[in-house]
Each structure stands twice: as C-alpha cells, then as structure tokens.
Design an enzyme around this catalytic site. Structure first.
Site, mmCIF file in Angstrom:
data_model
loop_
_atom_site.group_PDB
_atom_site.id
_atom_site.type_symbol
_atom_site.label_atom_id
_atom_site.label_comp_id
_atom_site.label_asym_id
_atom_site.label_seq_id
_atom_site.Cartn_x
_atom_site.Cartn_y
_atom_site.Cartn_z
ATOM 1 N N ILE A 28 0.841 -1.203 0.000
ATOM 2 C CA ILE A 28 0.000 0.000 0.000
ATOM 3 C C ILE A 28 0.878 1.255 0.000
ATOM 4 O O ILE A 28 0.611 2.221 -0.724
ATOM 5 C CB ILE A 28 -0.966 -0.018 1.213
ATOM 6 C CG1 ILE A 28 -1.999 -1.127 1.021
ATOM 7 C CG2 ILE A 28 -1.655 1.337 1.387
ATOM 8 C CD1 ILE A 28 -2.909 -1.373 2.212
ATOM 9 N N ALA B 101 -9.765 10.563 -1.957
ATOM 10 C CA ALA B 101 -9.562 10.424 -0.516
ATOM 11 C C ALA B 101 -9.332 8.978 -0.107
ATOM 12 O O ALA B 101 -9.596 8.607 1.024
ATOM 13 C CB ALA B 101 -10.766 10.993 0.228
ATOM 14 N N SER B 102 -8.858 8.138 -1.040
ATOM 15 C CA SER B 102 -8.647 6.746 -0.678
ATOM 16 C C SER B 102 -7.154 6.424 -0.697
ATOM 17 O O SER B 102 -6.375 7.111 -1.341
ATOM 18 C CB SER B 102 -9.422 5.847 -1.647
ATOM 19 O OG SER B 102 -8.601 4.855 -2.189
ATOM 20 N N CYS B 103 -6.747 5.372 0.058
ATOM 21 C CA CYS B 103 -5.328 5.030 0.150
ATOM 22 C C CYS B 103 -4.855 4.200 -1.033
ATOM 23 O O CYS B 103 -3.662 4.051 -1.254
ATOM 24 C CB CYS B 103 -5.055 4.236 1.427
ATOM 25 S SG CYS B 103 -5.067 5.257 2.889
ATOM 26 N N VAL B 104 -5.791 3.586 -1.746
ATOM 27 C CA VAL B 104 -5.367 2.671 -2.817
ATOM 28 C C VAL B 104 -5.890 3.170 -4.168
ATOM 29 O O VAL B 104 -7.017 3.613 -4.249
ATOM 30 C CB VAL B 104 -5.864 1.243 -2.556
ATOM 31 C CG1 VAL B 104 -5.466 0.327 -3.703
ATOM 32 C CG2 VAL B 104 -5.276 0.726 -1.271
#
Lengths: 166, 104
Positions: A28, B101-104
C-alpha cells in the site's frame, strides 16, 4: 537525505514478513508513493519474499497466532485466544474475512497489487541472502521481480531515498 | 473560498486547486486545467476523464486505480503515461472533482 521543498522524492520499502498483515502495508505504501509521483523501490527479504513467489503469493494468510490484537468476529469483537487461533482453518477463515473487507475497498489481491505497482513504475527486488538461503531461482518469482539484489546494491539504489522497514 | 479565472471562466477552487463547484466545469476549463499540469488533452485523456465523470455521478467518489482498471478498462500503465506523476490526483483535478480520498 534530500527533502528539498519538504517533498519526499523517493522511497525504498523493505518487506520482511510473510503474513498478510506483514505484506500489505509495504504494498500500500509503495503504490501510494507512485500515486503521488514518488519513486518507489520494494525490497522483499526473509519471509516477505513469499509476497513475490509465483506459487505462494496468491495464498498469503493473516496470522491468528501470536497476534494479541486479533479480535473476532470483527475488529471490535472479542480477543481471539492464542490456542483458538491455532485451530486448523482459523487462519484461512480470518484471511477470507479480511480479503472480503479489502475487496470492498478495492484493495487488490497480492499478485494483482504487485503487478499494479510494477505497471506504475515501482521496482520489485528480492534479497540475495534469502534467495540463497531458501534455494530459490529467478524461475520461482513472479515476472514483475526486476532483480535479485545484495544488501549493498540495495543501499546503492536507495541513494537519496527514505528507507522504510516493514 | 478562492476563485480563479481560467480560459475566460471563473471557477471556485480550494487551497490545492481542486474545483469546488462542478457546475462550473466544462471542456474548455478542463483543457486549461490540463495545460496548467503540463498536459495536452487527447482522446485517450478524455476517455479517462469521461469515466471519472460517469463513475463519480454513480458512486459519489473518484474511482481508484483498481476501479479504473476493472470497471473503466483503463490499464495502470496507460494512466501513468497519460497523467504522469500522480495519475488519479491529476485526472480528478482536470475532471473538476475533489482530490481522491482513498489510500489505494
């Protein structure tokens, strides 16, 4: 360390553990780096190497033993006693639950994630000491693995990078 | 809220330059925002912007990389080639949508 304009330009991320919770954070972070335009190198060592081994990378599991934060049936449930975590199938079950949650967030399975990072320009390296110790050859790795590196070579190509150990 | 004039249009933006009122967005605004990011829009870019637009209207969020791949049919490599150094952030900005606004 070169942090001109306060911006990180390059990261080298070491993945040293082979559990699901050991491998995903590094993936990630590497993917997130590329999404921000940051150069990213991933270096897999010891059991972390299973994250890029063709035969095993698709069946990486969460560890239900020796994980005192583990709770059931969800993250706010009851603590899972270590002896129950050792029951056959428990790790597979917990992994299935976790994978379902990750799929909802569009976090890809490990093989697809590694491919995505590689397609994004991230570099994938394997640790030479571990490759020798585990008697592996390049044939054992997924096609995205760029090179087997000595620790010296790893430091060389990490020049100017932040090094992150996971 | 800051405003700026771009290509003859007034747009509301936030501190990071993302548009805050999508109603003010049009193709000329997009072309000008792209220019600012050093990008000249081609049909391939418009395909990406079109997908972000359609998907945002359905889901209310900017699609992540995997959704771009699987649902939009746009490969990772192509996205990085079209919008270098931060493909989804750049594409979202040009498409007139908020910062992802997402991590992936």
């Amino acid at each position: 360390m070169d942090n001109s304009n306060g911006k990180i330009k390059k990261v080298s991320i070491i993945v040293s553990r082979g559990s699901l919770e050991g491998i995903y954070p590094g993936l990630i972070m590497a993917n997130g780096a590329r999404m921000e335009g940051i150069e990213a190198n991933l270096f897999f060592t010891f059991f972390g190497l299973y994250g890029i081994l063709k035969r095993y990378m698709g069946s990486i599991r969460i560890s239900t033993v020796g994980n005192p934060a583990m709770r059931v049936p969800d993250a706010k449930g009851f603590p899972l006693p270590t002896f129950l975590g050792a029951i056959p199938g428990m790790s597979a079950f917990a992994t299935r639950m976790m994978n379902k949650e990750m799929a909802k967030l569009d976090i890809p399975p490990v093989p697809e994630f590694v491919e995505m990072i590689h397609d994004a320009g991230g570099k994938i390296y394997a640790c030479k000491a571990t490759v020798d110790m585990f008697h592996l050859t390049t044939q054992d790795f997924c096609p995205q693995m760029d090179r087997v590196l000595t620790v010296g070579e790893f430091y060389e190509l990490s020049a100017g990078a932040q090094i992150i150990f996971t | 809220m800051p405003q700026k004039q771009i290509n003859g249009f007034n747009i509301d933006i936030n501190d990071e330059g993302y548009m805050t009122n999508h109603a003010q967005w049009n193709r000329e605004v997009a072309a000008a925002l792209a220019q600012e990011a050093g990008i000249t829009l081609t049909d391939a870019h418009w395909r990406v912007l079109g997908f972000i637009d359609k998907d945002f209207k359905e889901k209310g969020v900017v699609a992540g990389m995997r959704r771009m791949n699987k649902v939009g049919g746009i490969p990772t490599k192509e996205l990085y080639a079209l919008f270098p150094d931060g493909p989804i952030k750049k594409a979202a900005k040009i498409a007139g949508y908020p910062k992802p606004a997402s991590c992936v």
